[in-house]
Structure formats: C-alpha cells, structure tokens
Design an enzyme around this catalytic site. Sequence first.
Site, PDB file in Angstrom:
ATOM      1  N   GLY A  13       0.778  -1.238   0.000  1.00 23.83           N
ATOM      2  CA  GLY A  13       0.000   0.000   0.000  1.00 23.83           C
ATOM      3  C   GLY A  13       0.808   1.286   0.000  1.00 23.83           C
ATOM      4  O   GLY A  13       0.344   2.311   0.503  1.00 23.83           O
ATOM      5  N   ASN A  15       1.415   3.079  -2.628  1.00 17.28           N
ATOM      6  CA  ASN A  15       0.663   4.036  -3.454  1.00 17.28           C
ATOM      7  C   ASN A  15      -0.519   4.611  -2.675  1.00 17.28           C
ATOM      8  O   ASN A  15      -0.809   5.809  -2.778  1.00 17.28           O
ATOM      9  CB  ASN A  15       0.196   3.385  -4.757  1.00 17.28           C
ATOM     10  N   ARG A  92      -5.966  -8.852  -8.454  1.00 18.16           N
ATOM     11  CA  ARG A  92      -6.975  -9.759  -9.014  1.00 18.16           C
ATOM     12  C   ARG A  92      -7.515  -9.203 -10.331  1.00 18.16           C
ATOM     13  O   ARG A  92      -7.968  -8.045 -10.389  1.00 18.16           O
ATOM     14  CB  ARG A  92      -8.161  -9.942  -8.042  1.00 18.16           C
ATOM     15  N   ASN A 108      -6.109   2.437 -13.009  1.00 15.63           N
ATOM     16  CA  ASN A 108      -5.029   1.575 -12.501  1.00 15.63           C
ATOM     17  C   ASN A 108      -3.685   2.256 -12.727  1.00 15.63           C
ATOM     18  O   ASN A 108      -3.530   3.047 -13.649  1.00 15.63           O
ATOM     19  CB  ASN A 108      -5.051   0.239 -13.265  1.00 15.63           C
ATOM     20  N   HIS A 110       0.077   0.915 -13.573  1.00 20.31           N
ATOM     21  CA  HIS A 110       0.768  -0.296 -13.996  1.00 20.31           C
ATOM     22  C   HIS A 110       2.264  -0.011 -14.086  1.00 20.31           C
ATOM     23  O   HIS A 110       2.665   1.010 -14.646  1.00 20.31           O
ATOM     24  CB  HIS A 110       0.228  -0.762 -15.354  1.00 20.31           C
ATOM     25  N   GLU A 144      -9.856  -5.302 -21.533  1.00 21.80           N
ATOM     26  CA  GLU A 144      -8.565  -5.766 -22.040  1.00 21.80           C
ATOM     27  C   GLU A 144      -7.498  -5.539 -20.975  1.00 21.80           C
ATOM     28  O   GLU A 144      -7.189  -4.396 -20.631  1.00 21.80           O
ATOM     29  CB  GLU A 144      -8.216  -5.017 -23.325  1.00 21.80           C
ATOM     30  N   GLN A 172       8.792   2.859  -8.531  1.00 24.15           N
ATOM     31  CA  GLN A 172       7.773   3.136  -7.502  1.00 24.15           C
ATOM     32  C   GLN A 172       7.867   4.556  -6.966  1.00 24.15           C
ATOM     33  O   GLN A 172       6.842   5.175  -6.654  1.00 24.15           O
ATOM     34  CB  GLN A 172       7.861   2.110  -6.375  1.00 24.15           C
ATOM     35  N   GLU A 175       5.849   6.399  -9.267  1.00 23.35           N
ATOM     36  CA  GLU A 175       4.412   6.103  -9.084  1.00 23.35           C
ATOM     37  C   GLU A 175       3.815   6.993  -7.999  1.00 23.35           C
ATOM     38  O   GLU A 175       2.704   7.508  -8.135  1.00 23.35           O
ATOM     39  CB  GLU A 175       4.206   4.637  -8.678  1.00 23.35           C
TER      40      GLU A 175
HETATM   41  N1  NHR Z   1      -8.862  -6.172 -14.651  1.00 24.21           N
HETATM   42  C1  NHR Z   1      -9.210  -5.851 -15.890  1.00 24.21           C
HETATM   43  N2  NHR Z   1     -10.370  -6.376 -16.355  1.00 24.21           N
HETATM   44  N3  NHR Z   1      -8.479  -5.041 -16.696  1.00 24.21           N
HETATM   45  C2  NHR Z   1      -7.319  -4.547 -16.236  1.00 24.21           C
HETATM   46  O1  NHR Z   1      -6.611  -3.750 -17.035  1.00 24.21           O
HETATM   47  C3  NHR Z   1      -6.872  -4.855 -14.917  1.00 24.21           C
HETATM   48  C4  NHR Z   1      -7.690  -5.680 -14.142  1.00 24.21           C
HETATM   49  C5  NHR Z   1      -7.294  -6.043 -12.841  1.00 24.21           C
HETATM   50  C6  NHR Z   1      -6.095  -5.610 -12.334  1.00 24.21           C
HETATM   51  C7  NHR Z   1      -3.909  -4.447 -12.584  1.00 24.21           C
HETATM   52  C8  NHR Z   1      -2.868  -5.257 -13.380  1.00 24.21           C
HETATM   53  C9  NHR Z   1      -1.492  -4.606 -13.325  1.00 24.21           C
HETATM   54  O2  NHR Z   1      -1.377  -3.385 -13.230  1.00 24.21           O
HETATM   55  C10 NHR Z   1      -5.267  -4.802 -13.114  1.00 24.21           C
HETATM   56  C11 NHR Z   1      -5.652  -4.414 -14.406  1.00 24.21           C
HETATM   57  C12 NHR Z   1      -3.236  -8.660 -11.756  1.00 24.21           C
HETATM   58  C13 NHR Z   1      -2.920  -9.528 -12.791  1.00 24.21           C
HETATM   59  C14 NHR Z   1      -2.971 -11.016 -12.617  1.00 24.21           C
HETATM   60  O3  NHR Z   1      -2.520 -11.761 -13.474  1.00 24.21           O
HETATM   61  C15 NHR Z   1      -2.576  -8.958 -14.025  1.00 24.21           C
HETATM   62  C16 NHR Z   1      -2.566  -7.588 -14.189  1.00 24.21           C
HETATM   63  C17 NHR Z   1      -2.886  -6.741 -13.129  1.00 24.21           C
HETATM   64  C18 NHR Z   1      -3.215  -7.279 -11.910  1.00 24.21           C
HETATM   65  N4  NHR Z   1      -3.562 -11.527 -11.498  1.00 24.21           N
HETATM   66  C19 NHR Z   1      -3.704 -12.939 -11.173  1.00 24.21           C
HETATM   67  C20 NHR Z   1      -5.188 -13.372 -11.289  1.00 24.21           C
HETATM   68  O4  NHR Z   1      -5.398 -14.554 -11.543  1.00 24.21           O
HETATM   69  C21 NHR Z   1      -3.285 -13.228  -9.745  1.00 24.21           C
HETATM   70  C22 NHR Z   1      -1.848 -12.903  -9.489  1.00 24.21           C
HETATM   71  C23 NHR Z   1      -1.464 -12.903  -8.013  1.00 24.21           C
HETATM   72  O5  NHR Z   1      -2.335 -13.022  -7.144  1.00 24.21           O
HETATM   73  O6  NHR Z   1      -0.260 -12.717  -7.743  1.00 24.21           O
HETATM   74  O7  NHR Z   1      -6.094 -12.543 -11.064  1.00 24.21           O
HETATM   75  O8  NHR Z   1      -0.480  -5.327 -13.496  1.00 24.21           O
HETATM   76  C1  GAR Z   2       3.067  -1.019  -7.512  1.00 20.06           C
HETATM   77  O1  GAR Z   2       4.374  -0.911  -8.028  1.00 20.06           O
HETATM   78  C2  GAR Z   2       2.081  -1.181  -8.652  1.00 20.06           C
HETATM   79  O2  GAR Z   2       2.447  -0.504  -9.821  1.00 20.06           O
HETATM   80  C3  GAR Z   2       2.133  -2.645  -8.868  1.00 20.06           C
HETATM   81  O3  GAR Z   2       2.258  -3.223  -7.594  1.00 20.06           O
HETATM   82  C4  GAR Z   2       2.913  -2.316  -6.717  1.00 20.06           C
HETATM   83  C5  GAR Z   2       2.048  -2.142  -5.507  1.00 20.06           C
HETATM   84  O4  GAR Z   2       2.766  -1.492  -4.507  1.00 20.06           O
HETATM   85  N1  GAR Z   2       0.924  -3.099  -9.483  1.00 20.06           N
HETATM   86  C6  GAR Z   2       0.850  -4.284 -10.053  1.00 20.06           C
HETATM   87  O5  GAR Z   2       1.818  -4.990 -10.244  1.00 20.06           O
HETATM   88  C7  GAR Z   2      -0.543  -4.674 -10.464  1.00 20.06           C
HETATM   89  N2  GAR Z   2      -0.527  -5.977 -11.002  1.00 20.06           N
HETATM   90  P1  GAR Z   2       2.012  -0.859  -3.267  1.00 20.06           P
HETATM   91  O6  GAR Z   2       1.065  -1.904  -2.710  1.00 20.06           O
HETATM   92  O7  GAR Z   2       3.128  -0.564  -2.305  1.00 20.06           O
HETATM   93  O8  GAR Z   2       1.291   0.380  -3.743  1.00 20.06           O
END
Ligand code: NHR
Ligand code: GAR
Length: 228
Positions: A13, A15, A92, A108, A110, A144, A172, A175
């Site tokens: 947390g 961010n 998630r 979000n 990223h 997407e 970060q 960020e």
């Molecule tokens: N959901 C949608 N529909 N679209 C996006 O653009 C999203 C989203 C949910 C989260 C954040 C994203 C990132 O910034 C985000 C964008 C989780 C995964 C993932 O693979 C991928 C991308 C992002 C967040 N999650 C696994 C799952 O099965 C679990 C991984 C874990 O728990 O470590 O959900 O990167």
């Molecule tokens: C951040 O670097 C964010 O960009 C990334 O996780 C970190 C969370 O840090 N997000 C993802 O990878 C989403 N899949 P925080 O909990 O300290 O803010």
Amino acid sequence: MSHRLAVLISGSGTNLQAIIDAIQAGQLQAEVAVVLSNSATAGGLQRAIRAGIPTLTLDHRNYPDRSGFDQTMISELDRFQPDTVVLAGFMRILSTAFVRHYHGRLINIHPSLLPRHKGLHTHRRALEAGDSEHGCTVHFVTEELDGGPAIARARVPVLVNDDEEILSQRVQAREHDLYPRVLDWRAAGRLTLGPQGVLLDGKPITAEGIDIDQLPAGLSGSAGTDRI
Ligand code: NHR
Ligand code: GAR
C-alpha cells in the site's frame, strides 16, 4: 462535495500512502472513502486504519468464482458511493461485469510504459529485454488486461548495474508522485473517458498518455513551474 475515492489494494500500500499523504498536504482535493483489500495480511490495511479510513477485507478464496467475488465487491463498494475506483497494487483480474459497472471511473497504475510489458513481473521483463527506459503508466481500466486507454506516464532510465529490486524502487518512487497528480485532475473534474478516448480539460490526449515530465503549457502539476 469532495471527490470520493475507493482504493483497492493487495499488498503493502505505498501508493495508497502517497494518496493519503497528498490529501493531507492539500495537493489532492479528494477523500479516500474506503480501502478494499482481497488479502487480510495486506500492509496497506494498517495504513488505512492509521489514517482513520474504513476498510473492507474480502478474501477472493471464499468465493466460488470471480463473478461472485466481483459482485460482492460491487455491492460493498457502492455503499461508499465512490466517484473513482483506484487500483493501487490490486492483484486480481476483474470481470467484465465489474469493469462495465465502473466504466469511466476505474483507474489503474501499472509498473511499465504501456503498451510494453502488460501483465506481471514487469521489471524483470524490462531488464531481460534490454530496455534502456522503463516506468509506470496510469490508465483507465477496460476489459482488455492492461490495455485500457493511457492517461499519463513517468519514465525512468534503466542503468547498467540495475537488478529487479533497484529498478522497481526507481519506478515506484515515480508512481508515488504520478498517481496523486492524475487523481487530482480527476477529482477536479478535468479527466474523463469519452467514446473517442481520454479527455483532459475536454481535449483528447496522446495515445501513450501524457508524459508527466513534459507537461504541456497550462497543465500545472506539483512540480510545475507555471504556478503563481
Ligand atoms: N482487470 C481488468 N479487467 N483489466 C485490467 O486492465 C486490470 C484488471 C485487474 C487488475 C492491474 C494489473 C497490473 O497493473 C489490473 C488491471 C493482476 C494480474 C494477474 O494476473 C494482471 C494484471 C494486473 C493485476 N492476477 C492474477 C489473477 O489470476 C493473480 C496474481 C497474483 O495473485 O499474484 O487474477 O499489473
Ligand atoms: C506497484 O508498483 C504497482 O504498480 C504494482 O504493484 C505495486 C504495488 O505497490 N501493481 C501491479 O503490479 C498490479 N498488477 P504498493 O502496494 O506498495 O502500492
């Protein structure tokens, strides 16, 4: 009436903390109405409690499927009437129903320069690809994954001796500056998602998003030089 944020987390947390700090410093005219975590051990929950923010913990493992989890998140979050739902290290993948319900108000951050390195392990992949620059991107969330329209980005150099840890720390730090600034545009009603894409002050922005280090004249930010 103050702009109401719902912040979704899974981890430490930092961010969320940057958002809380920016609000307390008067740099972000908004309030965090609720923090939701899918993990009871997320460090960000303690940050919220310390700041007096209501928390919700919904463990996705207690739900039979993604849609059940997401429907519960929607009904719990909506009790707090969020204007913007902020993903801040939320791990998630969200269902179509969730993304549609919050269309145009779901954002979000990223940890890559999208569209490069969608998905997970972005710092490792940037190093493996031999990228000379890396960074983070704030975008509206659509169905997407990591493919929704970009709003703004911050770039960092990749240095010769970088490892995953040091590169992620460099990203970060950016960020924590970028996200509150973008959310302040949003809170001020300046940032919307229209049928044609992202609008800032009613005008379309570039597809890769605004480079926060190259702000066009008149777009003030916390590091801007165009303030009185
Ligand atoms: N959901 C949608 N529909 N679209 C996006 O653009 C999203 C989203 C949910 C989260 C954040 C994203 C990132 O910034 C985000 C964008 C989780 C995964 C993932 O693979 C991928 C991308 C992002 C967040 N999650 C696994 C799952 O099965 C679990 C991984 C874990 O728990 O470590 O959900 O990167
Ligand atoms: C951040 O670097 C964010 O960009 C990334 O996780 C970190 C969370 O840090 N997000 C993802 O990878 C989403 N899949 P925080 O909990 O300290 O803010």
